[in-house]
Design a protein around this motif. Structure first.
Motif, short mmCIF file in Angstrom:
data_model
loop_
_atom_site.label_atom_id
_atom_site.label_comp_id
_atom_site.label_asym_id
_atom_site.label_seq_id
_atom_site.Cartn_x
_atom_site.Cartn_y
_atom_site.Cartn_z
N PHE A 112 0.85 -1.18 0.00
CA PHE A 112 0.00 0.00 0.00
C PHE A 112 0.89 1.24 0.00
N HIS A 113 0.41 2.27 -0.63
CA HIS A 113 1.16 3.53 -0.64
C HIS A 113 0.16 4.68 -0.65
N ILE A 114 0.13 5.43 0.47
CA ILE A 114 -0.72 6.60 0.52
C ILE A 114 0.06 7.75 -0.09
N THR A 115 -0.59 8.49 -0.96
CA THR A 115 0.13 9.53 -1.69
C THR A 115 -0.79 10.70 -1.98
N SER A 116 -0.15 11.80 -2.40
CA SER A 116 -0.91 13.02 -2.68
C SER A 116 -0.06 13.89 -3.61
N LEU A 117 -0.77 14.79 -4.34
CA LEU A 117 -0.04 15.76 -5.15
C LEU A 117 0.62 16.82 -4.27
N LYS A 118 0.15 16.96 -2.97
CA LYS A 118 0.74 17.91 -2.01
C LYS A 118 1.01 17.16 -0.70
N PRO A 119 1.96 16.20 -0.71
CA PRO A 119 2.18 15.38 0.49
C PRO A 119 2.92 16.18 1.59
N ASN A 123 8.01 10.85 1.79
CA ASN A 123 7.89 9.43 1.44
C ASN A 123 6.56 9.14 0.75
N ASN A 124 5.62 10.04 0.91
CA ASN A 124 4.30 9.85 0.30
C ASN A 124 4.21 10.48 -1.09
N LYS A 125 5.32 10.88 -1.63
CA LYS A 125 5.30 11.49 -2.97
C LYS A 125 4.86 10.46 -4.03
N ALA A 126 4.06 10.89 -4.94
CA ALA A 126 3.49 9.99 -5.97
C ALA A 126 4.52 9.69 -7.05
N ASP A 127 4.53 8.41 -7.51
CA ASP A 127 5.34 8.08 -8.68
C ASP A 127 4.61 8.55 -9.94
N ILE A 128 5.17 8.26 -11.11
CA ILE A 128 4.59 8.79 -12.37
C ILE A 128 3.16 8.29 -12.57
N TRP A 129 2.98 6.95 -12.40
CA TRP A 129 1.63 6.38 -12.63
C TRP A 129 0.63 6.93 -11.62
N GLU A 130 1.08 7.05 -10.33
CA GLU A 130 0.18 7.56 -9.29
C GLU A 130 -0.18 9.02 -9.55
N ILE A 132 -0.37 10.48 -12.49
CA ILE A 132 -1.36 10.50 -13.59
C ILE A 132 -2.75 10.12 -13.07
N ALA A 133 -2.79 9.10 -12.18
CA ALA A 133 -4.08 8.65 -11.63
C ALA A 133 -4.71 9.74 -10.78
N LEU A 134 -3.89 10.45 -9.93
CA LEU A 134 -4.42 11.52 -9.08
C LEU A 134 -5.02 12.64 -9.91
N LYS A 135 -4.37 12.97 -11.02
CA LYS A 135 -4.90 14.03 -11.88
C LYS A 135 -6.20 13.59 -12.55
N SER A 136 -6.26 12.29 -12.88
CA SER A 136 -7.51 11.81 -13.49
C SER A 136 -8.66 11.83 -12.50
N PHE A 137 -8.34 11.63 -11.20
CA PHE A 137 -9.40 11.69 -10.17
C PHE A 137 -9.96 13.10 -10.10
N GLU A 138 -9.09 14.09 -10.22
CA GLU A 138 -9.56 15.46 -10.19
C GLU A 138 -10.44 15.78 -11.39
N GLY A 180 -14.80 17.45 0.97
CA GLY A 180 -15.21 16.97 -0.37
C GLY A 180 -14.10 17.01 -1.39
N ASP A 181 -12.97 17.75 -1.11
CA ASP A 181 -11.84 17.81 -2.04
C ASP A 181 -11.11 16.48 -2.06
N ILE A 182 -10.44 16.22 -3.20
CA ILE A 182 -9.59 15.03 -3.31
C ILE A 182 -8.21 15.44 -2.82
N ARG A 183 -7.80 14.86 -1.71
CA ARG A 183 -6.52 15.25 -1.12
C ARG A 183 -5.43 14.23 -1.39
N GLY A 184 -5.76 13.15 -2.07
CA GLY A 184 -4.77 12.14 -2.39
C GLY A 184 -5.43 10.83 -2.73
N GLY A 185 -4.67 9.74 -2.59
CA GLY A 185 -5.22 8.43 -2.89
C GLY A 185 -4.36 7.36 -2.29
#
Length: 659
Positions: A112-119, A123-130, A132-138, A180-185
């Motif tokens: 498991f890896h908890i991550t966010s665009l503003k961690p 250590n919670n920094k998103a990799d490339i795939w994560e 892209i996924a976070l931006k798609s959630f927005e 209600g905001d998406i703060r990560g994934g």
């Protein structure tokens, strides 16, 4: 045949290959769906755990070497000391998720890896795939799932968004988040080995199954090949025998049908038919005789014949016509009966008769009526007055003699005479064909009527009610057939002689059709034919009622005759402003173009028999064409063999369109 089975083998092999690849592909899709479901389940478990932690304000756990205070958590009372001097630190949902992920990583199972665009935690920094996924959630996506290669092994990756709830604001309000905001994934990764193993087993099982199934198919095709060769040889040897049996059965069915046809009629209709027959015969403007070939007795003669010949108590043809006491064949007078008896199709000769002290010239034509054994039974004899033609010929001869010295005038006279002779021959040929139709097609209904009435008179008292009804039905049907034929003949005769009066008026065509349907219900019921009508709301037209009823009756009778039992006939009326189009469509035997071209020729051969060997003359369609054209309409035919025919005719909707 061998080439055909080679193609079957090729197609079977192709079918097995395609089925195998489709099955394997569908199974692979199912496996990926199971992997996706596993990712969702793990995410939901983590999410429920986080929600419990968040709603309870976090969990205090004793500080140890493996669990140190969260340096990125900035809240009051992050660390506390209990009364027994044990140091506790606050574990928030994000920290708890990372601790659980470390345990899973050590067990080499799910990661498991908890991550966010503003961690908060690097250590919670998103990799490339994560990322892209976070931006798609927005942008509205609900989840992300892929199969990837980590460089060491093949893995499935699943990720879903985390939304800010009220309990999250305690730790994340400083980052500017709102509820209600998406703060990560949370990103979940797990090995594909167990799924690949399932897929491998399935592919292996499918290969074995399709190899066995394909082999069995090839064996079955080989067996069928051998059996088909054997069966084809046997079928070829029996085909001729079967065709012969079919022909014999058709002949038997045809004879049975003729027998049934001869047993349908009505005795009351017989008297009505006789009266109508007298009316038709008496409408002829020339003498007409029906003579028995066995005893020379005159069975029928019209009024014109009675005017010329003595209608005394003598009823023998040689008494009345030639004033002889013995048959003509025994004297010096040529007897047409003997010529017809010897096989002649028609006997034609000229005769001079003194009428009211005036010499008249007649052209006599005699036609045979044969019985079922092809033996001469009766003859029909017509006397056509050719006095005017004879007088004209005499005058022409006298005129030719007078102009014998003038070659130009003589050539012109010869040309006129030749033209007159050609027209006369054409007229005679038309009449010959017409009266040949009368002689031939009146035989069957009158034979049925006379035979049935004779049996009723002789044995009727001994018949039961069912048998009497059969005879009455036979007489009725035969009478209707003869009635319709004679009515067509009467209309045609009046049309040819110019005595048919047309009385057009504005009429509702649907009412004329319904009246004729009512008259032909017995024919529809006999063949169990259903009738469908499609009428436009406005179907009035300017026409002669009797003519159009005759057209409808003949076309509908034809449709019934050429329709198969238990079929359907459709009658439609279409209003096209200037015209009303009436169409009668059947699903019967249809016609070729060659047959259609000869339908309206009086000199053409007898019309084709119906689906149950009903007979006709073709005169009805000729009458239909003439009556439709007389009412300024047009008759058209669309037909295809074994698919049925559609007869359509148009009628003007207004008197002004005709004028």
């Amino acid at each position: 045949m061998k080439g055909y089975y080679k193609l079957l083998y090729l197609l079977w092999g192709l079918f097995i290959a395609v089925a195998f690849f489709i099955n394997v592909s569908e199974h692979q899709e199912n496996i990926e769906e199971i992997a996706l479901s596993k990712g969702r389940t793990l995410f939901n478990q983590i999410l429920v755990t986080r929600q419990w932690n968040s709603k309870n304000g976090g969990v205090y756990i004793p500080i140890s070497d493996s669990i140190q205070p969260n340096p990125y958590l900035d809240v009051p009372e992050k660390n506390i000391v209990s009364s027994d001097n044990i140091h506790y630190t606050l574990i928030n949902p994000a920290y708890m998720t990372r601790l659980i992920s470390e345990i899973a990583n050590r067990q080499n199972e799910e990661k498991f890896h908890i991550t966010s665009l503003k961690p908060l935690n690097p250590n919670n920094k998103a990799d490339i795939w994560e990322e892209i996924a976070l931006k798609s959630f927005e942008n509205g996506e609900l989840e992300a799932f892929i199969k990837a290669d980590s460089g060491v092994e093949s893995i499935y990756r699943y990720m879903a968004p985390l939304k800010v709830e009220n309990s999250c604001m305690r730790c994340h309000s400083k980052q500017g988040y709102r509820i209600g905001d998406i703060r990560g994934g949370i990103s979940i990764s797990f090995n594909t080995k167990q799924f690949d193993l399932i897929a491998f087993k399935h592919v292996r099982e499918e290969i074995i199954f399709y190899l066995i199934f394909g082999l069995l198919g090839f064996i079955l095709l080989l067996v069928i090949d051998r059996l088909m060769v054997k069966n084809i040889r046997e079928l070829n040897s029996k085909q001729k025998q079967l065709e012969q049996e079919i022909e014999e059965r058709k002949l038997t069915e045809y004879k049975l049908y003729e027998t049934v046809e001869e047993l349908e009629a009505s005795s009351l209709q017989l008297f009505k038919q006789n009266a109508f027959l007298d009316k038709v015969i008496n409408s002829f403007s020339y003498p007409f005789f029906v003579i028995n070939a066995d005893d020379y007795k005159i069975e029928l003669m019209n009024i014109e014949a009675q005017k010329i010949f003595d209608n005394s108590s003598h009823k023998l043809c040689y008494n009345i016509i030639n004033k002889l006491d013995k048959p003509c064949s025994k004297g010096n007078v040529e007897c047409p009966i003997e010529k017809l008896r010897n096989g002649a199709d028609v006997v034609s000769f000229e005769k001079t008769i003194k009428v009211n002290n005036e010499i008249k010239y007649f052209e006599v034509k005699s036609f045979p009526v044969l019985d079922d054994n092809n033996k001469l039974k009766t003859i029909i004899e017509f006397y056509f007055d050719i006095t005017k033609r004879k007088e004209q010929e005499i005058k022409i001869k006298e005129h030719i003699e007078e102009l014998n010295t003038k070659s130009n005038a003589l050539q012109e006279a010869n040309l006129m005479l030749r033209k007159s002779e050609i027209q006369l021959k054409e007229l005679n040929q038309t009449k010959d064909k017409f009266f040949s139709i009368i002689a031939h097609d009146l035989k069957n209904p009158f034979n049925a009527i006379m035979n049935s009435s004779y049996l009723l008179l002789k044995h009727g008292k001994g018949y039961d009610e069912e048998k009497l009804f059969k005879f009455i039905k036979l007489i009725n049907t035969s009478s209707n057939q003869a009635y319709n034929l004679l009515e067509n003949l009467l209309h045609w005769s009046r049309k040819q002689t110019g005595r048919l009066v047309k009385s057009p008026e504005i009429l509702e065509i649907s009412k004329l059709i319904e009246e004729e349907i009512s008259n032909l219900n017995n024919l529809l019921e006999n063949k169990q034919i259903s009738l469908k009508t499609l009428y436009s709301e406005n179907n009035t037209a300017y026409c002669d009622a009797n003519m159009i009823k005759t057209v409808i009756r003949n076309l509908l009778t034809n449709a019934i005759k050429y329709s198969h039992r238990n079929s359907e006939i459709v009658i439609s009326i279409l209003d096209t402003n200037d015209n009303v189009t009436v169409s009668i469509k059947d699903n019967g035997i249809g016609m070729t173009d060659e047959v259609i071209q000869n339908l309206f020729k009086i000199e053409s051969e007898e019309s084709l028999p119906g689906t149950e060997n009903e007979r006709g003359t073709g005169l009805g369609l000729i009458l239909c064409k003439e009556f439709v054209e007389e009412n300024r309409g047009e008759l058209t035919i669309v037909s295809e063999p074994e698919k049925g025919s559609t007869f359509s005719f148009t009628i003007p909707t207004s008197k002004f369109l005709i004028e």
